[in-house]
Design an enzyme around this catalytic site. Structure first.
Site, PDB file in Angstrom:
ATOM      1  CD  GLU A   1      -2.055  -4.411  11.421  1.00 55.07           C
ATOM      2  OE1 GLU A   1      -1.155  -4.514  11.606  1.00 55.07           O
ATOM      3  OE2 GLU A   1      -2.772  -3.941  10.254  1.00 55.07           O
TER       4      GLU A   1
ATOM      5  N   GLY B   1      -5.001  -1.551   4.958  1.00 55.34           N
ATOM      6  CA  GLY B   1      -4.322  -3.007   4.578  1.00 55.34           C
ATOM      7  C   GLY B   1      -4.911  -4.349   4.783  1.00 55.34           C
ATOM      8  NE  ARG B   2      -6.732  -3.634  10.741  1.00 56.08           N
ATOM      9  CZ  ARG B   2      -6.232  -2.389  11.041  1.00 56.08           C
ATOM     10  NH1 ARG B   2      -5.033  -2.294  10.388  1.00 56.08           N
ATOM     11  NH2 ARG B   2      -6.655  -1.741  11.791  1.00 56.08           N
TER      12      ARG B   2
ATOM     13  CE  LYS C   1       5.441  -1.073  10.180  1.00 53.31           C
ATOM     14  NZ  LYS C   1       4.227  -0.474   9.284  1.00 53.31           N
TER      15      LYS C   1
ATOM     16  CD  GLU D   1       9.165  -5.948   7.511  1.00 56.57           C
ATOM     17  OE1 GLU D   1       9.065  -4.831   7.210  1.00 56.57           O
ATOM     18  OE2 GLU D   1       8.676  -6.184   8.507  1.00 56.57           O
TER      19      GLU D   1
ATOM     20  CE  LYS E   1      -3.521   2.341   2.650  1.00 54.14           C
ATOM     21  NZ  LYS E   1      -4.429   2.170   3.781  1.00 54.14           N
TER      22      LYS E   1
ATOM     23  CG  HIS F   1      -5.402 -35.398  16.801  1.00 50.41           C
ATOM     24  ND1 HIS F   1      -5.749 -36.774  17.321  1.00 50.41           N
ATOM     25  CD2 HIS F   1      -6.423 -35.389  15.730  1.00 50.41           C
ATOM     26  CE1 HIS F   1      -6.749 -37.382  16.696  1.00 50.41           C
ATOM     27  NE2 HIS F   1      -7.156 -36.404  15.744  1.00 50.41           N
TER      28      HIS F   1
HETATM   29  O1  F6P Z   1       2.279  -4.368   9.787  1.00 51.37           O
HETATM   30  C1  F6P Z   1       1.587  -3.057   9.984  1.00 51.37           C
HETATM   31  C2  F6P Z   1       1.087  -2.697   8.221  1.00 51.37           C
HETATM   32  O2  F6P Z   1       1.148  -1.480   8.066  1.00 51.37           O
HETATM   33  C3  F6P Z   1      -0.107  -3.427   7.878  1.00 51.37           C
HETATM   34  O3  F6P Z   1      -1.109  -2.785   8.510  1.00 51.37           O
HETATM   35  C4  F6P Z   1      -0.039  -3.766   6.684  1.00 51.37           C
HETATM   36  O4  F6P Z   1      -1.067  -4.549   6.042  1.00 51.37           O
HETATM   37  C5  F6P Z   1       1.353  -4.061   6.304  1.00 51.37           C
HETATM   38  O5  F6P Z   1       2.007  -3.311   7.350  1.00 51.37           O
HETATM   39  C6  F6P Z   1       1.915  -4.051   4.746  1.00 51.37           C
HETATM   40  O6  F6P Z   1       1.780  -2.741   4.496  1.00 51.37           O
HETATM   41  P1  F6P Z   1       2.311  -2.107   3.031  1.00 51.37           P
HETATM   42  O7  F6P Z   1       1.009  -2.681   2.240  1.00 51.37           O
HETATM   43  O8  F6P Z   1       2.266  -0.549   3.305  1.00 51.37           O
HETATM   44  O9  F6P Z   1       3.582  -2.740   2.409  1.00 51.37           O
END
Ligand code: F6P
Length: 552
Positions: A360, A273-274, A516, A219, A213, A391
Site C-alpha cells: 500500500e 492506517g498501516r 470502494k 466493512e 481511523k 514444503h
Molecule cells: O484499505 C484502505 C484503508 O484506507 C487502509 O489504508 C486503512 O488501514 C483501512 O482502509 C482501514 O481504514 P479505517 O481505519 O479508516 O477504517
C-alpha cells in the site's frame, strides 16, 4: 535534484545500471569466498544481526548505493519525517508514527506543537482503562467481568495488531498476563467472519473495540453495527456503554454511532492506517489482552530502532541498508517480488502485515510530484513461516523465478521442546533449515557435483540448482515484546527508505479508492433491486449479467 526530477535521471542511478551488468557476471558462490567482503556485510545493533552477505553485491556496489541514497537525499527526508513536516503531500499530513513510541520526555513536533504529551495522554488512558477491565473493576451490564475482546477493524486497523497478538501469544511473559482472556479480530464483512468471531462468546462477558481511523470504512461500520445489535439483542441498548469502546481519529462519528466519546481512544491524522499499530489501534486491544506493561516493551523495541534509524550512518543503519538492497533487487536486477520467511510460527502474521505496509505504501505509478515513473516501484511481498513454506512455494524460489528472500530467525525460542534422547531440540531442527536455505539459494548445485554423486544423466538437468539467488538473514536474540517492536520498526523504515529513493509518496493510498466507489454503486443497485425490484442498469454487460444472476 529539482523537484520534478526523477531518481533514474541521476548519475548514481545510471552508474548502478551499468554496474549491475558487471555484478551479473559474478556468481554468489565466488562473492561468498571473499571474507573481507562478508565481514563488511554483517551489522549488529541492540542484539540483532543483519547478514546481507548473500546479496548479489560487492563492497563497491554498496558505495554506489550510498551515493544513490545521497542523490535521493535520504538523510534530509528522514529528518523531515522526524521533524513532522507534511511529507505526505497529497493528503497534506505529517508522518509521525515514530512519535507513538517515543519516550515520555521526547519532543516531536507537528505544526510546531509537541505531540508526545498527547500520545502519552492516550497511553495513560489505555493503561488505566485496560487495568480496570482486566482487574474486573469495569464490568459489563450484568455485573460480570469482561474477559473477551473482539476488535473490529480492517486493513491497517487490523493487520498490525493481529501480527503482534499472534507473536505475543506464546511469549511466556505475555501469555502469563493473558491467562483466562481472549482477543479476537473481526475484519472481513463476510458474515462467515462474523459468525466465527462471535462463536462461543457470551455478550455479557465481551467487550467490542471498534477500530477505525476514519470511522467510515464500510466493512468495519457494518460489522460494528452487527455487533452492536448482537449486544443490544442480548442485554438491551443501554448495555452498549459498557460493552463497546472505540479507537478513532473521528470522535464526532464515534459519538454519532452511539459510543460515549469518553470511551473513545484517539489518534491523529499524522498516523497512517498501516503505520498505526503503535497507536491506540494496537495498544488498546493488546493492553486489554496482555496488560500495558507488556505493550510498553513492544513500543520501546520500536523506539530503539527509530533512534538507530535516525542517527546511524548508512553503512551501519539496518533499515537504510535493507531499503537500498530492496531497491537494488527491484530496480536494477528487475526482481519484482520479495519473500518474507520467518523461521518462527509466532511470526505467522508478519508477512500479511508487511504486505499491506509495503504494497500500500510503495505500489505507486507516479513520483511524489505526479510524474509517471519510467521504472517500476514497489514489490510483491508474500511469505509464510519456515519450515512450512519449504514444503510449499520454495520449489519456485530454488529452481524457478528469482525471488530475493528475507530469512528471519530467532536465537532463543519462546517455547523450548527437548525430547528425551534427542540432542537436537525442535528449535535446533527449525534453525538448521534457517541456516541451510540461504546457502542452498546462493550456491546451488552444479551438474559436476551431481555427476560426482553418480546422479543418472537424465536427472541432471532436473536436479541442478543454478544458485546465485539473493537472500538476507536477520537474526533476533529472542521473540519478546521488545524484539517484536524492533522487527516492526525495521520493516516500516525500510519501506520508507525504498519510497524515499524511488521518489514516491509512500504514505498515501489513492489506489484503494476506485474499488470502494464502484462497490458503493453496486450496493445502491442491490438496494434498489431488493426493495423496489428495479432491474440492474448502468453497468457493463458482464457486471449486469452477473448481478442479475446473483439477484435471482
Ligand atoms: O484499505 C484502505 C484503508 O484506507 C487502509 O489504508 C486503512 O488501514 C483501512 O482502509 C482501514 O481504514 P479505517 O481505519 O479508516 O477504517
Amino acid at each position: 535534484m529539482a523537484s520534478t526530477a526523477l531518481i533514474c535521471d541521476t548519475e548514481p542511478w545510471k552508474d548502478l545500471k551499468s554496474h549491475v551488468e558487471d555484478i551479473k557476471k559474478t556468481h554468489l558462490r565466488n562473492l561468498m569466498n571473499d571474507v573481507d567482503r562478508c565481514k563488511s556485510m554483517m551489522v549488529e545493533f541492540d542484539g540483532l544481526i543483519l547478514d546481507y552477505t548473500r546479496q548479489c553485491a560487492r563492497k563497491d556496489t554498496m558505495q554506489k548505493l550510498f551515493k544513490l541514497a545521497e542523490a535521493a537525499r535520504i538523510d534530509e527526508k528522514i529528518n523531515r519525517m522526524f521533524n513532522g513536516e507534511r511529507i505526505n503531500s497529497t493528503e497534506n499530513r505529517s508522518v509521525l508514527h515514530v512519535a507513538l513510541r517515543a519516550a515520555r520526555d521526547t519532543t516531536i513536533c507537528s505544526d510546531g506543537k509537541n505531540v508526545v504529551p498527547d500520545v502519552w495522554n492516550v497511553l495513560d488512558k489505555i493503561n488505566d482503562f485496560s487495568e480496570k477491565v482486566r482487574s474486573g473493576s469495569w464490568v459489563g451490564a450484568t455485573g460480570k467481568a469482561l474477559k473477551d475482546v473482539v476488535a473490529v477493524g480492517i486493513g491497517g486497523s487490523f493487520l498490525g495488531p493481529l501480527f503482534v497478538h499472534t507473536a505475543l501469544q506464546t511469549d511466556p511473559e505475555a501469555a502469563e498476563y493473558a491467562k483466562g482472556r481472549q482477543l479476537r479480530f473481526l475484519a472481513n464483512v463476510d458474515p462467515i467472519d462474523v459468525a466465527r468471531n462471535i462463536r462461543g462468546l457470551n455478550p455479557e462477558t465481551t467487550l467490542v473495540v471498534v477500530v477505525s481511523k476514519t470511522f467510515t470504512t464500510a466493512e468495519t461500520m457494518l460489522n460494528a453495527r452487527t455487533l452492536r445489535e448482537w449486544i443490544s439483542a442480548a442485554l438491551g441498548p443501554q448495555a452498549i456503554a459498557k460493552h463497546m469502546v472505540a479507537v478513532s481519529t473521528n470522535l464526532p462519528l464515534v459519538d454519532k454511532f452511539g459510543i460515549d466519546p469518553a470511551n473513545a481512544f484517539a489518534f491523529w491524522d499524522w498516523v497512517g492506517g498501516r503505520y498505526s499499530v503503535c497507536s491506540a489501534v494496537g495498544v488498546l486491544p493488546l493492553s486489554l489482552q496482555y496488560g500495558f506493561s507488556v505493550v510498553h516493551k513492544f513500543l520501546n523495541g520500536a523506539a530503539s530502532i527509530d533512534n538507530h534509524f535516525k542517527s546511524t550512518p548508512f553503512e551501519k543503519n539496518i533499515p537504510v541498508l535493507l531499503g537500498l538492497l530492496s531497491v537494488w533487487n527491484v530496480s536494477f536486477f528487475g526482481y519484482p517480488a520479495r519473500a518474507i520467511l520467518p523461521y518462527s510460527q509466532a511470526l505467522e502474521k508478519f508477512a500479511p502485515h508487511i504486505q499491506q505496509v509495503s504494497m500500500e505504501s510503495n505500489g505507486k505509478g507516479v513520483s511524489i510530484d505526479g510524474v509517471p515513473l519510467p521504472f517500476e516501484a514497489g514489490e510483491i511481498d508474500f511469505g509464510e513461516p519456515g519450515t512450512n513454506g519449504q514444503h510449499s512455494f520454495y520449489q519456485l524460489i530454488h529452481q524457478g523465478r528469482i525471488i530475493p528472500c528475507d530469512f528471519i530467525g530467532v536465537m532463543k525460542t519462546q517455547q523450548p521442546v527437548y525430547l528425551k534422547g534427542e540432542v537436537v531440540s525442535n528449535h535446533d531442527e527449525l534453525m538448521s533449515n534457517f541456516f541451510a536455505q540461504p546457502d542452498a539459494l546462493a550456491y546451488g548445485k552444479t551438474p559436476e557435483q551431481l555427476l560426482s554423486e553418480k546422479v543418472p544423466n537424465h536427472l541432471i538437468p532436473h536436479k541442478t540448482f543454478s544458485g546465485n539467488r539473493p537472500s538476507l538473514s536477520l537474526l533476533l536474540p529472542a521473540l519478546s515484546a521488545y524484539n517484536i517492536g524492533q522487527l516492526l520498526a525495521i520493516y516500516e523504515h525500510r519501506i520508507a527508505v525504498e519510497g524515499f529513493i524511488w521518489g514516491i509518496n509512500s504514505f498515501d493510498q489513492w489506489g484503494v479508492e476506485l474499488g470502494k466507489s464502484l462497490a458503493s454503486q453496486v450496493r445502491k443497485q442491490l438496494n434498489l433491486s431488493r426493495t423496489k425490484k428495479e432491474p440492474v442498469q448502468g453497468f457493463n454487460f458482464s457486471t449486469t449479467t452477473l448481478l442479475t444472476r446473483y439477484l435471482e
